[in-house]
Write a protein that holds these residues in place. Structure first.
Motif, PDB file in Angstrom:
ATOM      1  N   SER A  76      -1.339  -7.613  -6.978  1.00 33.27           N
ATOM      2  CA  SER A  76       0.081  -7.279  -7.122  1.00 33.27           C
ATOM      3  C   SER A  76       0.270  -6.158  -8.136  1.00 33.27           C
ATOM      4  CB  SER A  76       0.866  -8.515  -7.557  1.00 33.27           C
ATOM      5  OG  SER A  76       2.220  -8.196  -7.800  1.00 33.27           O
ATOM      6  N   ASP A  77      -0.443  -6.249  -9.261  1.00 36.35           N
ATOM      7  CA  ASP A  77      -0.350  -5.202 -10.280  1.00 36.35           C
ATOM      8  C   ASP A  77      -0.925  -3.878  -9.781  1.00 36.35           C
ATOM      9  OD1 ASP A  77       0.895  -6.860 -12.085  1.00 36.35           O
ATOM     10  OD2 ASP A  77      -0.935  -7.422 -13.143  1.00 36.35           O
ATOM     11  N   VAL A  78      -1.999  -3.955  -9.009  1.00 37.28           N
ATOM     12  CA  VAL A  78      -2.587  -2.728  -8.462  1.00 37.28           C
ATOM     13  C   VAL A  78      -1.622  -2.078  -7.469  1.00 37.28           C
ATOM     14  CG1 VAL A  78      -4.477  -1.760  -7.102  1.00 37.28           C
ATOM     15  CG2 VAL A  78      -4.957  -3.543  -8.796  1.00 37.28           C
ATOM     16  N   ILE A  79      -0.989  -2.891  -6.626  1.00 39.02           N
ATOM     17  CA  ILE A  79       0.006  -2.363  -5.686  1.00 39.02           C
ATOM     18  C   ILE A  79       1.150  -1.713  -6.447  1.00 39.02           C
ATOM     19  CG2 ILE A  79       1.738  -2.992  -3.955  1.00 39.02           C
ATOM     20  CD1 ILE A  79      -0.185  -5.156  -2.963  1.00 39.02           C
ATOM     21  N   ASN A  80       1.592  -2.369  -7.521  1.00 41.02           N
ATOM     22  CA  ASN A  80       2.670  -1.822  -8.345  1.00 41.02           C
ATOM     23  C   ASN A  80       2.254  -0.500  -8.978  1.00 41.02           C
ATOM     24  OD1 ASN A  80       5.084  -1.590  -9.740  1.00 41.02           O
ATOM     25  ND2 ASN A  80       5.032  -3.677 -10.517  1.00 41.02           N
ATOM     26  N   GLU A  81       1.003  -0.409  -9.386  1.00 36.94           N
ATOM     27  CA  GLU A  81       0.492   0.792 -10.033  1.00 36.94           C
ATOM     28  C   GLU A  81       0.580   2.006  -9.115  1.00 36.94           C
ATOM     29  OE1 GLU A  81      -1.713   2.861 -13.240  1.00 36.94           O
ATOM     30  OE2 GLU A  81      -0.293   1.209 -13.068  1.00 36.94           O
ATOM     31  N   TYR A  82       0.282   1.795  -7.822  1.00 34.80           N
ATOM     32  CA  TYR A  82       0.211   2.931  -6.898  1.00 34.80           C
ATOM     33  C   TYR A  82       1.388   3.037  -5.926  1.00 34.80           C
ATOM     34  CZ  TYR A  82      -4.542   3.602  -8.551  1.00 34.80           C
ATOM     35  OH  TYR A  82      -5.633   3.836  -9.351  1.00 34.80           O
ATOM     36  N   PHE A  83       2.124   1.934  -5.746  1.00 32.32           N
ATOM     37  CA  PHE A  83       3.226   1.954  -4.779  1.00 32.32           C
ATOM     38  C   PHE A  83       4.561   1.495  -5.372  1.00 32.32           C
ATOM     39  CE2 PHE A  83      -0.723   1.495  -2.433  1.00 32.32           C
ATOM     40  CZ  PHE A  83      -0.610   2.507  -1.479  1.00 32.32           C
ATOM     41  N   GLY A  84       4.555   1.146  -6.663  1.00 29.91           N
ATOM     42  CA  GLY A  84       5.789   0.796  -7.329  1.00 29.91           C
ATOM     43  C   GLY A  84       6.325  -0.577  -6.946  1.00 29.91           C
ATOM     44  N   PRO A  85       7.442  -0.983  -7.566  1.00 30.15           N
ATOM     45  CA  PRO A  85       8.023  -2.307  -7.308  1.00 30.15           C
ATOM     46  C   PRO A  85       8.480  -2.483  -5.865  1.00 30.15           C
ATOM     47  CG  PRO A  85       9.495  -0.963  -8.645  1.00 30.15           C
ATOM     48  CD  PRO A  85       8.185  -0.253  -8.610  1.00 30.15           C
ATOM     49  N   ARG A  86       8.833  -1.370  -5.195  1.00 30.67           N
ATOM     50  CA  ARG A  86       9.257  -1.478  -3.797  1.00 30.67           C
ATOM     51  C   ARG A  86       8.108  -1.977  -2.929  1.00 30.67           C
ATOM     52  NH1 ARG A  86      11.693   3.833  -1.199  1.00 30.67           N
ATOM     53  NH2 ARG A  86      12.886   3.680  -3.124  1.00 30.67           N
ATOM     54  N   GLY A  87       6.901  -1.479  -3.201  1.00 32.94           N
ATOM     55  CA  GLY A  87       5.737  -1.929  -2.447  1.00 32.94           C
ATOM     56  C   GLY A  87       5.448  -3.399  -2.679  1.00 32.94           C
ATOM     57  N   VAL A  88       5.616  -3.857  -3.925  1.00 33.78           N
ATOM     58  CA  VAL A  88       5.387  -5.269  -4.255  1.00 33.78           C
ATOM     59  C   VAL A  88       6.416  -6.144  -3.568  1.00 33.78           C
ATOM     60  CG1 VAL A  88       5.292  -6.975  -6.111  1.00 33.78           C
ATOM     61  CG2 VAL A  88       4.334  -4.695  -6.472  1.00 33.78           C
ATOM     62  N   LYS A  89       7.675  -5.698  -3.556  1.00 31.30           N
ATOM     63  CA  LYS A  89       8.730  -6.474  -2.896  1.00 31.30           C
ATOM     64  C   LYS A  89       8.427  -6.657  -1.417  1.00 31.30           C
ATOM     65  CE  LYS A  89      13.053  -5.796  -3.503  1.00 31.30           C
ATOM     66  NZ  LYS A  89      14.368  -5.117  -3.567  1.00 31.30           N
ATOM     67  N   ARG A  90       8.050  -5.586  -0.757  1.00 31.65           N
ATOM     68  CA  ARG A  90       7.814  -5.651   0.685  1.00 31.65           C
ATOM     69  C   ARG A  90       6.679  -6.615   1.030  1.00 31.65           C
ATOM     70  NH1 ARG A  90       8.358   0.856   2.036  1.00 31.65           N
ATOM     71  NH2 ARG A  90      10.647   0.923   2.029  1.00 31.65           N
ATOM     72  N   ILE A  91       5.564  -6.496   0.318  1.00 35.15           N
ATOM     73  CA  ILE A  91       4.435  -7.369   0.622  1.00 35.15           C
ATOM     74  C   ILE A  91       4.725  -8.806   0.202  1.00 35.15           C
ATOM     75  CG2 ILE A  91       3.199  -6.974  -1.555  1.00 35.15           C
ATOM     76  CD1 ILE A  91       1.712  -7.424   1.979  1.00 35.15           C
ATOM     77  N   SER A  92       5.532  -9.009  -0.833  1.00 33.87           N
ATOM     78  CA  SER A  92       5.875 -10.359  -1.284  1.00 33.87           C
ATOM     79  C   SER A  92       6.753 -11.070  -0.267  1.00 33.87           C
ATOM     80  CB  SER A  92       6.586 -10.306  -2.640  1.00 33.87           C
ATOM     81  OG  SER A  92       5.733  -9.802  -3.646  1.00 33.87           O
TER      82      SER A  92
END
Length: 259
Positions: A69-85
């Motif tokens: 999750s942190d790695v996704i946030n690092e490269y794709f931001g909170p929007r990327g984390v929201k979508r995958i979550s």
């Protein structure tokens, strides 16, 4: 760049999804940390309750979920984390529905006969064992899903804020800090919903067990911080320093959790 970016997101999303769903399924088993490691029970007293390190087997790979999750946030931001979550929460719910249906299927007689005793010769009703293991209580299912979503969104928010405050420096701070905050909430939400709202625990016992779970998760989060740096280096080599920096910059200055 777009092809590499998409491939990176797919790989990270696949690791995230797989570990989250497996952790939920494994969560039906509670194991003793002390007995597994050959230690004596710690008998820790919290608010009058004597607590040992009894954990859900899901803790085996939940840390991986938060690392990814942190790695996704690092490269794709909170929007990327929201979508995958959101996608993961939906797939977890779907998995529970299919598993629940499977527990009601009429078992084949030869399967019952072949598995009527365990490894020690004791009588075993394998169909009932299957049903008990996989048909978790509704409170646990609801609690775990709510805790997962709240924890993930909070983790993404704190990570994003810390990276802006530190101007993308101190990766360890935003990774560990976001996990520490999100897991504080996650640890208590799942216990509160599953065993206080839907169960018969009182608030003291709920707080005591939640505290044990949080202490464990915090220790693991700190211990696994180097893994974040390893993942960062691997991705930098895959994308190249320039493309990696560009992707991180986009993630850093993307709009917050509004979209």
């Amino acid at each position: 760049m777009n092809s590499q970016k998409q491939t990176l997101f797919l790989v990270l999303a696949g690791i995230f999804l797989t570990n989250a769903i497996i952790a939920e399924i494994l969560g039906a088993k509670i194991f003793s940390v002390e007995a597994t490691l050959g230690f004596q029970p710690i008998n820790l007293n919290i608010l009058g309750y004597t607590m040992d390190l009894n954990m859900s087997a899901g803790v085996l790979n939940w840390p991986i979920v938060f690392i990814v999750s942190d790695v996704i946030n690092e490269y794709f931001g909170p929007r990327g984390v929201k979508r995958i979550s959101y996608l993961t929460a939906g797939l977890i719910a779907y998995s529970f529905v299919i598993i629940y249906i499977s527990t009601g299927l009429t078992p084949a007689q030869f399967w019952i006969d072949l598995n009527k005793v365990d490894s020690e010769g004791n009588y075993l009703n394998i169909n009932e064992g299957y049903r008990i293991i996989f048909r978790q209580g509704m409170g646990i299912i609801i609690g775990s899903l709510v805790a997962f979503l709240v924890g993930q969104i909070l983790d993404a928010f704190v990570f994003h804020k810390l990276r802006r405050v530190t101007n993308n420096k101190m990766l360890w701070l935003r990774a560990t800090g976001s996990t520490a905050v999100s897991q504080l909430i996650d640890s208590f939400i799942v216990i509160f919903i599953a065993f206080y709202v839907f169960g018969n625990w009182d608030l003291k016992q709920t707080f005591a067990v939640g505290t044990i779970n949080y202490i464990y998760k915090l220790i693991v989060a700190i211990g696994l911080t180097p893994v974040i740096y390893i993942a960062h280096n691997v991705i930098d080599k895959y994308l190249g320093k320039e493309k990696s920096a560009e992707l991180i910059k986009e993630a850093t200055y993307a709009r917050d959790l509004e979209d």
